[in-house]
Write a protein that holds these residues in place. Structure first.
Motif, short mmCIF file in Angstrom:
data_model
loop_
_atom_site.label_atom_id
_atom_site.label_comp_id
_atom_site.label_asym_id
_atom_site.label_seq_id
_atom_site.Cartn_x
_atom_site.Cartn_y
_atom_site.Cartn_z
N ALA A 1 11.86 27.65 -11.68
CA ALA A 1 12.12 27.18 -10.31
C ALA A 1 11.16 26.06 -9.92
CB ALA A 1 12.02 28.35 -9.33
N ASP A 2 9.86 26.23 -10.30
CA ASP A 2 8.89 25.17 -10.02
C ASP A 2 9.25 23.88 -10.74
OD1 ASP A 2 7.52 26.93 -8.43
OD2 ASP A 2 6.08 27.49 -10.01
N MET A 3 9.69 24.03 -11.99
CA MET A 3 10.10 22.85 -12.76
C MET A 3 11.26 22.13 -12.09
SD MET A 3 9.57 21.01 -15.41
CE MET A 3 10.42 19.79 -16.42
N ALA B 1 0.84 -1.20 0.00
CA ALA B 1 0.00 0.00 0.00
C ALA B 1 0.88 1.25 0.00
CB ALA B 1 -0.93 -0.02 1.21
N SER B 2 1.93 1.21 0.83
CA SER B 2 2.87 2.35 0.83
C SER B 2 3.55 2.50 -0.51
CB SER B 2 3.90 2.15 1.95
OG SER B 2 4.84 3.19 1.95
N PHE B 3 3.90 1.35 -1.12
CA PHE B 3 4.53 1.38 -2.43
C PHE B 3 3.59 1.98 -3.47
CE2 PHE B 3 5.32 -1.06 -6.42
CZ PHE B 3 6.49 -0.40 -6.78
N LYS B 4 2.29 1.62 -3.40
CA LYS B 4 1.31 2.18 -4.34
C LYS B 4 1.20 3.71 -4.16
CE LYS B 4 -1.64 -1.92 -4.79
NZ LYS B 4 -2.99 -2.47 -4.52
N ILE B 5 1.21 4.15 -2.90
CA ILE B 5 1.13 5.60 -2.65
C ILE B 5 2.33 6.31 -3.26
CG2 ILE B 5 1.18 7.34 -0.84
CD1 ILE B 5 -0.41 5.40 0.92
N ALA B 6 3.52 5.71 -3.13
CA ALA B 6 4.71 6.31 -3.73
C ALA B 6 4.60 6.36 -5.24
CB ALA B 6 5.95 5.52 -3.31
N ARG B 7 4.06 5.29 -5.83
CA ARG B 7 3.85 5.26 -7.28
C ARG B 7 2.88 6.36 -7.72
NH1 ARG B 7 4.21 0.56 -10.44
NH2 ARG B 7 2.06 0.93 -11.10
N GLU B 8 1.79 6.49 -6.97
CA GLU B 8 0.81 7.52 -7.33
C GLU B 8 1.41 8.93 -7.20
OE1 GLU B 8 -2.42 6.70 -4.77
OE2 GLU B 8 -3.08 4.89 -5.85
N SER B 9 2.24 9.12 -6.15
CA SER B 9 2.89 10.42 -5.99
C SER B 9 3.83 10.70 -7.16
CB SER B 9 3.67 10.45 -4.67
OG SER B 9 2.81 10.26 -3.58
N TRP B 10 4.55 9.66 -7.55
CA TRP B 10 5.47 9.80 -8.69
C TRP B 10 4.68 10.13 -9.96
CZ3 TRP B 10 8.17 5.17 -11.42
CH2 TRP B 10 9.05 5.65 -12.39
N GLU B 11 3.57 9.43 -10.18
CA GLU B 11 2.76 9.67 -11.37
C GLU B 11 2.22 11.12 -11.37
OE1 GLU B 11 -0.94 7.50 -13.74
OE2 GLU B 11 -0.44 6.94 -11.67
N LYS B 12 1.80 11.62 -10.19
CA LYS B 12 1.30 12.99 -10.09
C LYS B 12 2.41 14.00 -10.42
CE LYS B 12 -1.05 16.12 -6.89
NZ LYS B 12 -0.07 17.21 -7.08
N VAL B 13 3.63 13.71 -9.90
CA VAL B 13 4.76 14.61 -10.19
C VAL B 13 5.04 14.65 -11.69
CG1 VAL B 13 7.24 14.90 -9.87
CG2 VAL B 13 5.80 14.40 -7.91
N VAL B 14 4.98 13.48 -12.34
CA VAL B 14 5.22 13.42 -13.79
C VAL B 14 4.17 14.23 -14.55
CG1 VAL B 14 5.28 11.89 -15.79
CG2 VAL B 14 6.49 11.25 -13.70
N ARG B 15 2.89 14.05 -14.15
CA ARG B 15 1.82 14.81 -14.82
C ARG B 15 2.02 16.32 -14.63
NH1 ARG B 15 -1.68 10.82 -12.64
NH2 ARG B 15 -2.31 12.31 -11.04
N ASP B 16 2.35 16.70 -13.37
CA ASP B 16 2.58 18.13 -13.12
C ASP B 16 3.76 18.65 -13.94
OD1 ASP B 16 0.48 18.04 -11.40
OD2 ASP B 16 1.72 17.87 -9.58
N SER B 17 4.80 17.81 -14.08
CA SER B 17 5.97 18.22 -14.88
C SER B 17 5.58 18.44 -16.33
CB SER B 17 7.06 17.15 -14.78
OG SER B 17 7.48 17.00 -13.44
N GLU B 18 4.77 17.52 -16.87
CA GLU B 18 4.33 17.67 -18.26
C GLU B 18 3.49 18.93 -18.43
OE1 GLU B 18 2.29 14.06 -19.04
OE2 GLU B 18 4.11 12.93 -19.52
#
Length: 306
Positions: A116-118, A61-78
């Motif tokens: 800076a945000d990027m 479950a913790s691993f899934k949360i980390a994955r979702e956080s990573w996915e959100k960061v990628v979307r925000d970066s795009e």
């Protein structure tokens, strides 16, 4: 004054074009990193398999949360990358001479803030990726250790069951041998069996003699109205019964033909072997308990990691 304004306008445009060109070059470099991160996330963020190990639910479950956080960061970066491209296109098309200075400065400051945000998002992306790798490694290690410990417990249980079964069989054999060795009046029973065998043989010989006399025509052994064939059939039946009793008596005599001392020694050896099997089973039981504790430690460690 007109020449001065024209020179100033040309200098501002040159400065703007240089700044836009440099920013676009930097953005292109960052764009390649963003695309690589996006492709890597699409490759790695695959649907997770269904796991049967309930003890590792928290870790995963913790691993899934980390994955979702990573996915959100990628979307925000795009999204930030596309927004910066749009702003650069707007800046390239802008005319410095027709833009108010404070608006121009605000746009430059906005571009700096976006950069800076990027940069911050890239750092978050790297941290999320490292955390995901760490969680995955911990989950794989815990799963492997749990399987090994469970296999050890199962193997110990099978060995303990086999040893206890062998111990029970040897104890049963030893009990039977001691019971047989302690047979009361053994000598009298042997003598009785030998006497029964001799009596059986004597009766058989007597019947054979009678049969020979009857076949020779001796009427003394025939009852009134009895024929010779009837008498021979009767004698044959009795002789067959005596042969059957003789085989049983010989088996009984064979069963009684043993040495109580040797049986006692054999029973002692079986009891010693059973005791040794009991010690081995006890050692394996302690190892099994250690393996059980190891499994519990793995589960507790996984819970703490989660």
């Amino acid at each position: 004054i007109a020449a001065h304004e024209e020179s100033l306008d040309s200098a501002l445009r040159t400065q703007l074009e240089e700044a836009v060109a440099k920013t676009q070059q930097s953005l292109q470099v960052r764009a390649e990193a963003v695309r690589e991160a996006s492709a890597l996330s699409q490759h790695r963020l695959q649907p997770l398999p269904i796991l049967d190990f309930q003890s590792f639910d928290r870790s995963f479950a913790s691993f899934k949360i980390a994955r979702e956080s990573w996915e959100k960061v990628v979307r925000d970066s795009e999204l930030l990358h596309h927004d910066m491209e749009r702003q650069l296109i707007d800046l390239r098309a802008a005319r410095p001479s027709s833009v108010e200075p404070h608006v121009y400065k605000e746009r430059l400051l906005a571009a700096e803030r976006t950069y800076a945000d990027m940069k911050a998002l890239r750092e978050q992306h790297a941290a999320a990726e490292a955390e995901a790798r760490t969680k995955q490694s911990q989950a794989d290690s815990s799963s492997s250790e749990y399987r090994r410990a469970s296999e050890d417990v199962k193997r110990f249980e099978d060995e303990i069951s086999s040893l206890r079964l062998q111990k029970a069989e040897k104890e049963t054999q030893a009990t039977k041998l001691r019971h047989k060795a302690n047979t009361p009046s053994l000598d009298a029973m042997k003598q009785q069996a030998a006497t029964s065998v001799e009596n059986n043989l004597a009766q058989a010989r007597e019947l054979q003699v009678i049969g020979q006399r009857v076949q020779q025509g001796d009427p003394d052994y025939l009852r009134h109205g009895e024929t010779r064939d009837q008498k021979i059939a009767e004698l044959t039946q009795k002789l067959a019964q005596l042969k059957k009793e003789h085989a049983q008596l010989l088996q009984q005599q064979k069963d009684l033909n043993f040495d109580p001392i040797q049986l006692g020694e054999q029973a002692s050896r079986l009891e010693a072997e059973a005791s040794e099997l009991g010690f081995r089973a006890g050692d394996l039981e302690r190892k099994r308990q250690d393996a059980d504790r190891a499994v519990a430690d793995r589960v507790g460690r996984s819970s703490r990691d989660a």
